[in-house]
Design a protein around this motif. Structure first.
Motif, PDB file in Angstrom:
ATOM      1  N   ALA A 238       6.355  13.803  -3.612  1.00  0.00           N
ATOM      2  CA  ALA A 238       6.747  15.168  -3.973  1.00  0.00           C
ATOM      3  C   ALA A 238       6.815  15.322  -5.486  1.00  0.00           C
ATOM      4  CB  ALA A 238       8.099  15.503  -3.343  1.00  0.00           C
ATOM      5  N   GLY A 239       7.145  14.253  -6.189  1.00  0.00           N
ATOM      6  CA  GLY A 239       7.216  14.284  -7.645  1.00  0.00           C
ATOM      7  C   GLY A 239       5.857  14.497  -8.295  1.00  0.00           C
ATOM      8  N   ILE A 240       4.785  14.067  -7.643  1.00  0.00           N
ATOM      9  CA  ILE A 240       3.435  14.292  -8.183  1.00  0.00           C
ATOM     10  C   ILE A 240       3.107  15.778  -8.118  1.00  0.00           C
ATOM     11  CG2 ILE A 240       0.971  13.906  -7.756  1.00  0.00           C
ATOM     12  CD1 ILE A 240       1.617  11.073  -6.976  1.00  0.00           C
ATOM     13  N   VAL A 241       3.476  16.421  -7.024  1.00  0.00           N
ATOM     14  CA  VAL A 241       3.238  17.860  -6.869  1.00  0.00           C
ATOM     15  C   VAL A 241       3.995  18.629  -7.945  1.00  0.00           C
ATOM     16  CG1 VAL A 241       3.508  19.825  -5.293  1.00  0.00           C
ATOM     17  CG2 VAL A 241       2.870  17.577  -4.388  1.00  0.00           C
ATOM     18  N   ALA A 242       5.169  18.098  -8.346  1.00  0.00           N
ATOM     19  CA  ALA A 242       5.981  18.755  -9.387  1.00  0.00           C
ATOM     20  C   ALA A 242       5.512  18.391 -10.792  1.00  0.00           C
ATOM     21  CB  ALA A 242       7.444  18.358  -9.203  1.00  0.00           C
ATOM     22  N   GLY A 243       4.411  17.616 -10.909  1.00  0.00           N
ATOM     23  CA  GLY A 243       3.866  17.287 -12.222  1.00  0.00           C
ATOM     24  C   GLY A 243       4.182  15.893 -12.721  1.00  0.00           C
ATOM     25  N   GLY A 244       4.807  15.078 -11.903  1.00  0.00           N
ATOM     26  CA  GLY A 244       5.148  13.715 -12.311  1.00  0.00           C
ATOM     27  C   GLY A 244       4.031  12.720 -12.020  1.00  0.00           C
ATOM     28  N   LEU A 245       4.303  11.468 -12.304  1.00  0.00           N
ATOM     29  CA  LEU A 245       3.372  10.366 -12.058  1.00  0.00           C
ATOM     30  C   LEU A 245       4.060   9.301 -11.214  1.00  0.00           C
ATOM     31  CD1 LEU A 245       1.960   9.841 -15.666  1.00  0.00           C
ATOM     32  CD2 LEU A 245       0.775  10.916 -13.754  1.00  0.00           C
ATOM     33  N   VAL A 246       3.278   8.573 -10.454  1.00  0.00           N
ATOM     34  CA  VAL A 246       3.817   7.431  -9.713  1.00  0.00           C
ATOM     35  C   VAL A 246       3.485   6.177 -10.506  1.00  0.00           C
ATOM     36  CG1 VAL A 246       3.647   6.039  -7.626  1.00  0.00           C
ATOM     37  CG2 VAL A 246       3.623   8.516  -7.451  1.00  0.00           C
TER      38      VAL A 246
ATOM     39  N   GLY B 240      11.738  10.869 -11.170  1.00  0.00           N
ATOM     40  CA  GLY B 240      12.912  10.089 -11.565  1.00  0.00           C
ATOM     41  C   GLY B 240      13.448   9.164 -10.484  1.00  0.00           C
ATOM     42  N   GLN B 241      12.969   9.272  -9.253  1.00  0.00           N
ATOM     43  CA  GLN B 241      13.428   8.397  -8.175  1.00  0.00           C
ATOM     44  C   GLN B 241      12.562   7.144  -8.103  1.00  0.00           C
ATOM     45  OE1 GLN B 241      13.289  10.996  -4.705  1.00  0.00           O
ATOM     46  NE2 GLN B 241      15.523  11.200  -4.777  1.00  0.00           N
ATOM     47  N   SER B 242      13.099   6.144  -7.435  1.00  0.00           N
ATOM     48  CA  SER B 242      12.340   4.904  -7.278  1.00  0.00           C
ATOM     49  C   SER B 242      12.629   4.293  -5.906  1.00  0.00           C
ATOM     50  CB  SER B 242      12.708   3.912  -8.376  1.00  0.00           C
ATOM     51  OG  SER B 242      14.085   3.611  -8.331  1.00  0.00           O
ATOM     52  N   ILE B 243      11.756   3.413  -5.521  1.00  0.00           N
ATOM     53  CA  ILE B 243      11.932   2.647  -4.278  1.00  0.00           C
ATOM     54  C   ILE B 243      12.110   1.194  -4.688  1.00  0.00           C
ATOM     55  CG2 ILE B 243      10.837   1.895  -2.134  1.00  0.00           C
ATOM     56  CD1 ILE B 243       9.298   4.543  -2.122  1.00  0.00           C
ATOM     57  N   HIS B 244      13.134   0.556  -4.138  1.00  0.00           N
ATOM     58  CA  HIS B 244      13.426  -0.841  -4.434  1.00  0.00           C
ATOM     59  C   HIS B 244      12.964  -1.722  -3.274  1.00  0.00           C
ATOM     60  CE1 HIS B 244      15.847   0.408  -7.878  1.00  0.00           C
ATOM     61  NE2 HIS B 244      16.285   1.384  -7.102  1.00  0.00           N
ATOM     62  N   VAL B 245      12.769  -2.987  -3.559  1.00  0.00           N
ATOM     63  CA  VAL B 245      12.336  -3.925  -2.525  1.00  0.00           C
ATOM     64  C   VAL B 245      13.309  -3.901  -1.339  1.00  0.00           C
ATOM     65  CG1 VAL B 245      11.955  -6.370  -1.985  1.00  0.00           C
ATOM     66  CG2 VAL B 245      11.098  -5.430  -4.119  1.00  0.00           C
TER      67      VAL B 245
ATOM     68  N   ASP C 132       6.043   4.442   2.373  1.00  0.00           N
ATOM     69  CA  ASP C 132       5.931   5.904   2.395  1.00  0.00           C
ATOM     70  C   ASP C 132       6.597   6.473   1.141  1.00  0.00           C
ATOM     71  OD1 ASP C 132       5.607   8.541   3.065  1.00  0.00           O
ATOM     72  OD2 ASP C 132       7.226   8.565   4.546  1.00  0.00           O
ATOM     73  N   ILE C 133       5.817   7.183   0.339  1.00  0.00           N
ATOM     74  CA  ILE C 133       6.346   7.737  -0.916  1.00  0.00           C
ATOM     75  C   ILE C 133       6.419   9.265  -0.894  1.00  0.00           C
ATOM     76  CG2 ILE C 133       5.578   5.751  -2.275  1.00  0.00           C
ATOM     77  CD1 ILE C 133       3.270   7.565  -3.296  1.00  0.00           C
ATOM     78  N   THR C 134       6.209   9.887   0.264  1.00  0.00           N
ATOM     79  CA  THR C 134       6.141  11.357   0.337  1.00  0.00           C
ATOM     80  C   THR C 134       7.420  12.049  -0.136  1.00  0.00           C
ATOM     81  OG1 THR C 134       6.702  11.252   2.682  1.00  0.00           O
ATOM     82  CG2 THR C 134       4.377  11.459   2.126  1.00  0.00           C
ATOM     83  N   SER C 135       8.569  11.449   0.069  1.00  0.00           N
ATOM     84  CA  SER C 135       9.823  12.107  -0.321  1.00  0.00           C
ATOM     85  C   SER C 135      10.281  11.707  -1.723  1.00  0.00           C
ATOM     86  CB  SER C 135      10.922  11.771   0.684  1.00  0.00           C
ATOM     87  OG  SER C 135      11.160  10.376   0.677  1.00  0.00           O
ATOM     88  N   LEU C 136       9.484  10.970  -2.442  1.00  0.00           N
ATOM     89  CA  LEU C 136       9.852  10.483  -3.771  1.00  0.00           C
ATOM     90  C   LEU C 136       9.733  11.599  -4.818  1.00  0.00           C
ATOM     91  CD1 LEU C 136      10.736   7.688  -4.785  1.00  0.00           C
ATOM     92  CD2 LEU C 136       8.366   7.256  -5.396  1.00  0.00           C
TER      93      LEU C 136
ATOM     94  N   VAL D 273       0.857  -1.180   0.000  1.00  0.00           N
ATOM     95  CA  VAL D 273       0.000   0.000   0.000  1.00  0.00           C
ATOM     96  C   VAL D 273       0.893   1.231   0.000  1.00  0.00           C
ATOM     97  CG1 VAL D 273      -1.754   1.270   1.289  1.00  0.00           C
ATOM     98  CG2 VAL D 273      -1.809  -1.223   1.271  1.00  0.00           C
ATOM     99  N   LEU D 274       0.670   2.117  -0.969  1.00  0.00           N
ATOM    100  CA  LEU D 274       1.440   3.360  -1.029  1.00  0.00           C
ATOM    101  C   LEU D 274       0.845   4.342  -0.036  1.00  0.00           C
ATOM    102  CD1 LEU D 274       1.954   3.824  -4.868  1.00  0.00           C
ATOM    103  CD2 LEU D 274       3.387   2.608  -3.225  1.00  0.00           C
TER     104      LEU D 274
END
Length: 168
Positions: free
Chosen positions: A117-125, A155-160, A148-152, A111-112
């Protein structure tokens, strides 16, 4: 440990035809695992759907009371639900009995949490991994894995390997 208690009955695979059971609103099923002999059972489809409340997840523990026996119920989880191709009606359920003292392999939903932060800048998750297979004792099984994806940023990603799992 179990979230749901389900009353089921034994099924004689030689005498009871699956098609007749299904037309009567009964779902054929099987219980296997924990080093015990497989046991054919049947359950009421309407009661099963109501108790599952659309939670057909593999990490829900169920106590099966077979034939109203006085013996302790079997703690199981759903391994597979077979559905009819077009109507999507439940045709068969495979339950795996667990030993509370042995580790199990189980799939836990991811669950995300938060807004990146990237969404606020116009990106997509892009959310590609929806569940994570883990090994743990049944009592330590988490219901979900929150990430937690708030600091993403874009261009960044979270790995397992970045994910921390707890049994809350």
């Amino acid at each position: 440990m179990a979230e749901i208690v389900l009353d089921v009955e034994s099924r004689d695979v030689k005498k009871e035809k699956n098609d007749k059971l299904r037309s009567a609103g009964i779902v054929p099923a099987i219980v296997y695992g924990a080093g015990k002999e497989n046991r054919a059972i049947k359950l009421d489809k309407k009661i099963f759907i109501k108790k599952m409340n659309n939670r057909f997840l593999s990490n829900i523990f169920i106590d099966l009371k077979i034939d109203n026996e006085n013996a302790p119920s079997k703690t199981v989880f759903i391994k597979k639900i077979q559905r009819e191709d077009f109507s999507r009606e439940i045709e068969h359920v495979d339950f795996i009995e667990i030993d509370p003292n042995k580790k199990i392999h189980i799939s836990i939903p991811i669950v995300l949490d938060g807004t990146a932060a990237g969404i606020v800048a116009g990106g997509l998750v892009e959310f590609t991994l929806r569940s994570l297979d883990i090994e743990c004792l049944p009592k330590d099984t988490p219901k979900e894995i929150k990430v937690d994806i708030t600091s993403l940023e874009v261009g960044q990603s979270i790995h397992v390997s970045d994910i921390k799992v707890s049994s809350e």
